[in-house]
Motif scaffolding. Sequence first.
Motif, mmCIF file in Angstrom:
data_model
loop_
_atom_site.group_PDB
_atom_site.id
_atom_site.type_symbol
_atom_site.label_atom_id
_atom_site.label_comp_id
_atom_site.label_asym_id
_atom_site.label_seq_id
_atom_site.Cartn_x
_atom_site.Cartn_y
_atom_site.Cartn_z
ATOM 1 N N PRO A 17 1.223 -1.621 0.119
ATOM 2 C CA PRO A 17 0.374 0.320 0.219
ATOM 3 C C PRO A 17 0.641 1.181 -0.164
ATOM 4 C CG PRO A 17 -0.176 -0.941 2.419
ATOM 5 C CD PRO A 17 0.564 -2.031 1.191
ATOM 6 N N SER A 18 0.817 2.023 -0.417
ATOM 7 C CA SER A 18 1.247 3.417 -0.941
ATOM 8 C C SER A 18 0.171 4.474 -0.149
ATOM 9 C CB SER A 18 1.227 4.082 -2.306
ATOM 10 O OG SER A 18 2.458 4.655 -2.383
ATOM 11 N N PRO A 19 0.823 5.207 0.596
ATOM 12 C CA PRO A 19 2.052 5.826 1.119
ATOM 13 C C PRO A 19 2.660 4.479 2.280
ATOM 14 C CG PRO A 19 2.017 7.426 1.523
ATOM 15 C CD PRO A 19 0.233 6.765 0.546
ATOM 16 N N ILE A 20 4.194 4.563 2.510
ATOM 17 C CA ILE A 20 4.417 3.915 3.758
ATOM 18 C C ILE A 20 5.400 4.545 3.904
ATOM 19 C CG2 ILE A 20 5.171 1.589 4.795
ATOM 20 C CD1 ILE A 20 2.964 -0.048 3.206
ATOM 21 N N GLY A 21 5.415 5.190 5.454
ATOM 22 C CA GLY A 21 7.166 5.646 5.047
ATOM 23 C C GLY A 21 7.641 4.802 6.157
ATOM 24 N N SER A 22 8.507 4.941 5.946
ATOM 25 C CA SER A 22 9.975 3.535 6.619
ATOM 26 C C SER A 22 10.206 4.451 7.908
ATOM 27 C CB SER A 22 11.296 3.213 6.407
ATOM 28 O OG SER A 22 11.859 4.463 5.414
ATOM 29 N N LEU A 23 10.816 3.642 8.889
ATOM 30 C CA LEU A 23 12.038 4.066 10.112
ATOM 31 C C LEU A 23 12.381 4.629 9.762
ATOM 32 C CD1 LEU A 23 11.030 0.934 12.535
ATOM 33 C CD2 LEU A 23 10.108 3.324 12.517
ATOM 34 N N ASP A 24 12.717 6.160 10.279
ATOM 35 C CA ASP A 24 13.728 6.621 10.485
ATOM 36 C C ASP A 24 14.991 6.540 11.191
ATOM 37 O OD1 ASP A 24 12.187 8.686 10.159
ATOM 38 O OD2 ASP A 24 11.886 10.092 12.666
ATOM 39 N N TYR A 25 16.654 6.705 10.089
ATOM 40 C CA TYR A 25 17.527 5.949 9.969
ATOM 41 C C TYR A 25 18.254 6.148 11.415
ATOM 42 C CZ TYR A 25 18.212 4.991 5.258
ATOM 43 O OH TYR A 25 17.846 4.090 4.291
ATOM 44 N N ASP A 26 17.436 6.845 12.462
ATOM 45 C CA ASP A 26 17.994 6.787 13.771
ATOM 46 C C ASP A 26 17.037 6.632 14.531
ATOM 47 O OD1 ASP A 26 15.906 8.855 13.570
ATOM 48 O OD2 ASP A 26 17.368 10.330 14.608
#
Length: 377
Positions: A17-26
């Motif tokens: 499904p769009s959009p899916i945000g990804s976990l931040d790199y920090d």
Amino acid sequence: MSHKPHLGKIGEEVTIPSPIGSLDYDSDQILYQMAGGQVLVSNAPESIYDDGARRADGTCITGQINSTLYRDEVEGSFRFWAFHHNKSSQKLKFWIHICNITDHTVSLFKTMDGYGDGSATSAACTATTRFMNAVPERQLLAVIPPRDSFYFAYTGRGIEPLCSVVYVAEFRVVSLLSGEVAKVLVSHVVTRSEVEDPTPYAIAGRIARTNATATTSDDYRGILQHWGRKGEIRITLTEDCPVQCVKLAGIGYAGEQENLLSRWDVLGNPRERGEVRFIIPGKLNKLRQAYWYTEYTIDIHIANNTRQSIVQTLYGSIGVNPGFVHYQLNHGKTQSYHYNLKTAVRISADRDFRLRTMVMPSSWLPLGLFFLTGDGV
């Protein structure tokens, strides 16, 4: 009667499904540690041409055949991987040439390897699967006296025109007498098929110029200090956040990334070992890091704080390009599946499991691990 969420089959390709945000790199939910020894990488010039061919900017290509593609020192246990296309009109041989640069005799072992040739995708898939399924077992290749060399053509009689070759292998070099790790100079060499000894090209003062131009990169060759990552991912799914995405082989979460280092510039001239960057003044300054054939071993833990009883993990595209995933779950057999532009593959319905995966060359990065409840898609 309550609705029971349906769990698709493992290996089933589903739309993300769009959009899916990804976990931040920090994010503190993902943590990696470096593992394993050095990696010598040879992926430039990615395509190898006859003399007289033209680069994208019209400059003439010369000296890519009967030449070293990359050369550097490694020590102890190390890995090697190469990915090249034969765009010439002739059959080509690819060699690994190893010179003992110490003052004592060394033993060279091969621990495991994977080889593939043919189309770019087929070669990469085959080599990746073979390497991941290989059982580590040290095979003595050679006993090399001081300042002497050993070489072999891993492509046999050669690679036909318009074919690609991928080779990934693990080696170990130790002192014959003490058993302590030793240092060698490794050259990756390409020659015409009739050549029987690559040494003259392995010791030349320059290496092959790549196909880089002022606006086109072709620079991925060098040394990485670690071949693996041991990681832990802890995910909590809630009613407000029933889907989470973790990127793989991207800019990098804590402990994931390291820089590619090279002793040669794109013109084939020697330099001090340093980071590799693709720079377009005023537009781009891209640092090359570890992406393909990094071996990930990740312990994954999913907490399900939703009303759904089923959790599942998908692995595939974050909407960039189609490709393949290769992975093992809990030390099982390697599984390989195709995904499309905006799809991923169901790989697990467990809340706690160990994932081992390697991203094959030619994959567009990063990839995505998706954690969700119920159907979720």
